[in-house]
Write an enzyme that holds these catalytic residues in place. Structure first.
Site, PDB file in Angstrom:
ATOM      1  N   GLU A  65      26.096  43.190  42.013  1.00 32.82           N
ATOM      2  CA  GLU A  65      26.438  41.840  42.572  1.00 32.82           C
ATOM      3  C   GLU A  65      27.909  41.410  42.815  1.00 32.82           C
ATOM      4  OE1 GLU A  65      24.163  39.166  42.855  1.00 32.82           O
ATOM      5  OE2 GLU A  65      26.307  38.398  43.551  1.00 32.82           O
ATOM      6  N   LYS A  72      30.497  49.184  44.880  1.00 32.42           N
ATOM      7  CA  LYS A  72      30.960  48.152  43.820  1.00 32.42           C
ATOM      8  C   LYS A  72      32.117  48.557  43.251  1.00 32.42           C
ATOM      9  CE  LYS A  72      30.693  44.806  40.963  1.00 32.42           C
ATOM     10  NZ  LYS A  72      30.473  43.312  40.992  1.00 32.42           N
ATOM     11  N   CYS A 130      35.497  41.913  34.900  1.00 34.59           N
ATOM     12  CA  CYS A 130      35.217  43.184  35.877  1.00 34.59           C
ATOM     13  C   CYS A 130      36.250  44.096  36.144  1.00 34.59           C
ATOM     14  CB  CYS A 130      34.642  42.689  37.060  1.00 34.59           C
ATOM     15  SG  CYS A 130      32.878  42.224  37.077  1.00 34.59           S
TER      16      CYS A 130
HETATM   17  C1  UDX Z   1      35.640  39.605  40.391  1.00 36.67           C
HETATM   18  C2  UDX Z   1      35.128  39.970  41.966  1.00 36.67           C
HETATM   19  O1  UDX Z   1      35.768  38.965  42.907  1.00 36.67           O
HETATM   20  C3  UDX Z   1      33.569  39.894  42.366  1.00 36.67           C
HETATM   21  O2  UDX Z   1      33.332  40.072  43.346  1.00 36.67           O
HETATM   22  C4  UDX Z   1      32.873  40.648  41.287  1.00 36.67           C
HETATM   23  O3  UDX Z   1      31.439  40.748  41.441  1.00 36.67           O
HETATM   24  C5  UDX Z   1      33.305  40.559  39.794  1.00 36.67           C
HETATM   25  O4  UDX Z   1      34.693  40.655  39.634  1.00 36.67           O
HETATM   26  P1  UDX Z   1      35.781  37.490  39.160  1.00 36.67           P
HETATM   27  O5  UDX Z   1      36.447  38.274  37.985  1.00 36.67           O
HETATM   28  O6  UDX Z   1      34.862  36.724  38.529  1.00 36.67           O
HETATM   29  O7  UDX Z   1      35.325  38.326  40.325  1.00 36.67           O
HETATM   30  O8  UDX Z   1      37.077  36.724  39.513  1.00 36.67           O
HETATM   31  P2  UDX Z   1      38.145  36.804  40.759  1.00 36.67           P
HETATM   32  O9  UDX Z   1      38.293  35.659  41.507  1.00 36.67           O
HETATM   33  O10 UDX Z   1      37.901  38.158  41.334  1.00 36.67           O
HETATM   34  O11 UDX Z   1      39.472  36.729  39.751  1.00 36.67           O
HETATM   35  C6  UDX Z   1      39.599  38.113  39.058  1.00 36.67           C
HETATM   36  C7  UDX Z   1      41.135  37.879  38.503  1.00 36.67           C
HETATM   37  O12 UDX Z   1      42.068  37.858  39.466  1.00 36.67           O
HETATM   38  C8  UDX Z   1      41.387  36.403  37.760  1.00 36.67           C
HETATM   39  O13 UDX Z   1      42.159  36.220  36.726  1.00 36.67           O
HETATM   40  C9  UDX Z   1      42.239  35.589  38.852  1.00 36.67           C
HETATM   41  O14 UDX Z   1      43.037  34.650  38.490  1.00 36.67           O
HETATM   42  C10 UDX Z   1      43.031  36.868  39.432  1.00 36.67           C
HETATM   43  N1  UDX Z   1      43.673  36.639  40.564  1.00 36.67           N
HETATM   44  C11 UDX Z   1      42.695  36.391  41.767  1.00 36.67           C
HETATM   45  C12 UDX Z   1      45.001  36.613  40.868  1.00 36.67           C
HETATM   46  O15 UDX Z   1      45.655  36.793  40.165  1.00 36.67           O
HETATM   47  N2  UDX Z   1      45.474  36.607  42.358  1.00 36.67           N
HETATM   48  C13 UDX Z   1      44.573  36.460  43.533  1.00 36.67           C
HETATM   49  O16 UDX Z   1      44.959  36.421  44.549  1.00 36.67           O
HETATM   50  C14 UDX Z   1      43.326  36.637  43.121  1.00 36.67           C
END
Ligand code: UDX
Ligand code: ADP
Length: 464
Positions: free
Chosen positions: A159, A218, A274
């Protein structure tokens, strides 16, 4: 073969939203989400769902009791299903072999054993949880050696949804990835699962591969995304030391179509369930494959993330005249990103703990994270010497203005939209002077804050 009855083992952040959308899009398929956690299932069946996700509640309410069910009766749901998603948790091991690196597969194994013990006919088993490469093989072996039935097919269907945008991601995914056995039976199982998704996902976006490619894709996707954040965060340190502005650098490099503009927001480090887990999982895999250079390369992504959190706190201490002992510091945002109440691996937890090590008094405001959750996340804080230390050093507020009262510094840890539109003139009036703001998410209007009188510090730009 066509799927008519789906069971999902694990009613968490992945299983719950995914199956809700499947039920919504496939009214002829009965979808039952099961979990061993009675409280979680009760919440899924109540008006207050166990997770906050924009758009989720509406879809759950529309389908619950029709073709969408939440239950603790794992046996019954497994018996009835033709296809079973395994969406259980796979946390990083905290003990024994692979401690701190390898994922703990005990929940996956126990779900597989439950299926083997229960099933009276062959089923398609689908790994949804992120798993190490070759986990499908382990599931297959458990089924083969423990079940009275034969003919199970194990597929990998990772996913890719992100929290906060889960429903949007599920309704309109960039791709759906399905990996399976190359045999005729394996291909038939892939076809059956593809047909479920093709009810709403264009066919060309459903990609099929062999099982190992799917599992590794993944891990690789998450490792690449995490690596981009660590890369821009590394550059943010260079910006602060040179007079460059990381937002301008991100914008300039993001215009290169080969690089692209997404996931280039400098921050206090990535959190979430993740990224860290999956990068460590990849590191462990590389070590096990005797590829130490590859392992070290990916491990640096984690080390940079830790460095960014520590660096940010060091800056706060330095700016507050070298000491924060006894000073009140207000944390805005405890969730790991906006639009979720999830705090797993949130940088806010690490930052709060570092500040508590210096004996600062912490006030926390988050629009979605519950007080119980914050207490639980900080319960293992090494600077607490007795249970009463939490209440001595930490206050949780339900109002952002109350949280800012008499504070020496405001620290933005989560990029919640509502933080942008707060009345900062009023907040300035409530705070001790000089009033400091540390924007760890680059969301505020920094020049306007400086005009009000704030001492402003941000990630990736030095104002001094
Ligand atoms: C992530 C992946 O995006 C998703 O595809 C996978 O299925 C699960 O892991 P998620 O952890 O829910 O999703 O959120 P995501 O939007 O990826 O953000 C992860 C972290 O990175 C957050 O703490 C976010 O604030 C941080 N982040 C994200 C940054 O610091 N800078 C960015 O430019 C993007
Ligand atoms: P994710 O973010 O991957 O969805 P969560 O921790 O939110 O992870 O959800 C995983 C869910 O799986 C939990 O609610 C947990 O109780 C459930 N679970 C774990 N093992 C089993 C099992 N053997 N049978 C049923 N549910 C399980």
């Amino acid at each position: 073969m066509s799927v008519k009855n789906i069971c999902c083992i694990g009613a968490g952040y992945v299983g719950g939203p995914t199956c809700t959308v499947i039920a919504d899009k496939c009214s002829d398929i009965k979808v039952t989400v099961v979990d061993i956690n009675q409280r979680r299932i009760d919440e899924w069946n109540s008006d207050t769902l166990p997770i906050f996700e924009p758009g989720l509640e509406e879809i759950v309410k529309r389908n619950r009791g029709k073709n969408l069910f939440f239950s603790t009766d794992v046996t019954q749901a497994v018996l009835e299903a033709d296809l079973i998603f395994i969406s259980v948790n796979t946390p990083t091991k905290t003990f024994g072999m692979g401690k701190g690196r390898a994922p703990d597969l005990k929940y996956i194994e126990s779900a597989a054993r439950k299926i083997a013990d229960t099933a009276k006919s062959a089923k398609i088993i689908v790994e949804k949880s992120t798993v190490p490469v070759k986990a499908a093989e382990s599931i297959s072996k458990i089924l083969k050696h423990n079940s009275k039935c034969t003919g199970f097919q194990v597929l990998s269907n990772p996913e890719f949804l992100a929290e906060g945008t889960a429903i949007r991601d599920l309704l309109n995914p960039d791709r759906v990835l399905i990996g399976g056995d190359t045999s005729k039976e394996g291909q038939a199982a892939i076809r059956a699962l593809s047909e479920v998704y093709e009810r709403w996902v264009p066919k060309e976006r459903v990609l099929t591969t062999n099982t190992w490619s799917s599992e590794l894709s993944k891990l690789t996707a998450n490792a690449f995304l995490a690596q981009r954040i660590s890369s821009i965060n590394a550059i943010s340190a260079v910006c602060e030391a040179t007079g460059a502005d990381v937002s301008e650098v991100s914008y300039a490099i993001g215009k290169d179509s080969r690089i692209g503009d997404k996931f280039l927001r400098a921050s206090i480090g990535f959190g979430g369930s993740c990224f860290q887990k999956d990068v460590l999982n990849l590191v462990y895999l590389c070590e096990a494959l005797n590829l130490p250079e590859v392992a070290e390369y990916w491990h640096q992504v984690i080390l940079m993330n830790n460095f960014q959190r520590r660096r940010f706190v060091n800056k706060i201490i330095k700016r507050l005249f070298g000491t924060i002992t006894g000073k009140k510091i207000t944390i805005y945002g405890f969730a790991f990103k906006k639009d979720t109440g999830d705090t797993r691996e949130s940088s806010s937890i690490y930052i709060t703990k570092y500040l508590l090590e210096e004996e600062a008094r912490i006030v926390i405001y988050d629009p979605k994270v519950s007080e119980d959750q914050i207490r639980s996340d900080l319960s293992d804080c090494e600077s607490f010497h007795s249970p009463s230390d939490f209440d001595r050093y930490v206050t949780i507020c339900k109002d952002p203005y109350e949280a800012a009262k008499d504070s020496h510094a405001l620290v933005i840890c989560t990029e919640w939209d509502e933080f942008v539109t707060l009345d900062y003139e009023r907040i300035y009036g409530l705070m001790e002077k000089p009033a400091f703001i540390f924007d760890g998410r680059l969301i505020l209007k920094h020049e306007a804050l400086r005009k009000i009188g704030f001492q402003v510090d941000v990630v990736g730009k030095d104002f001094s």
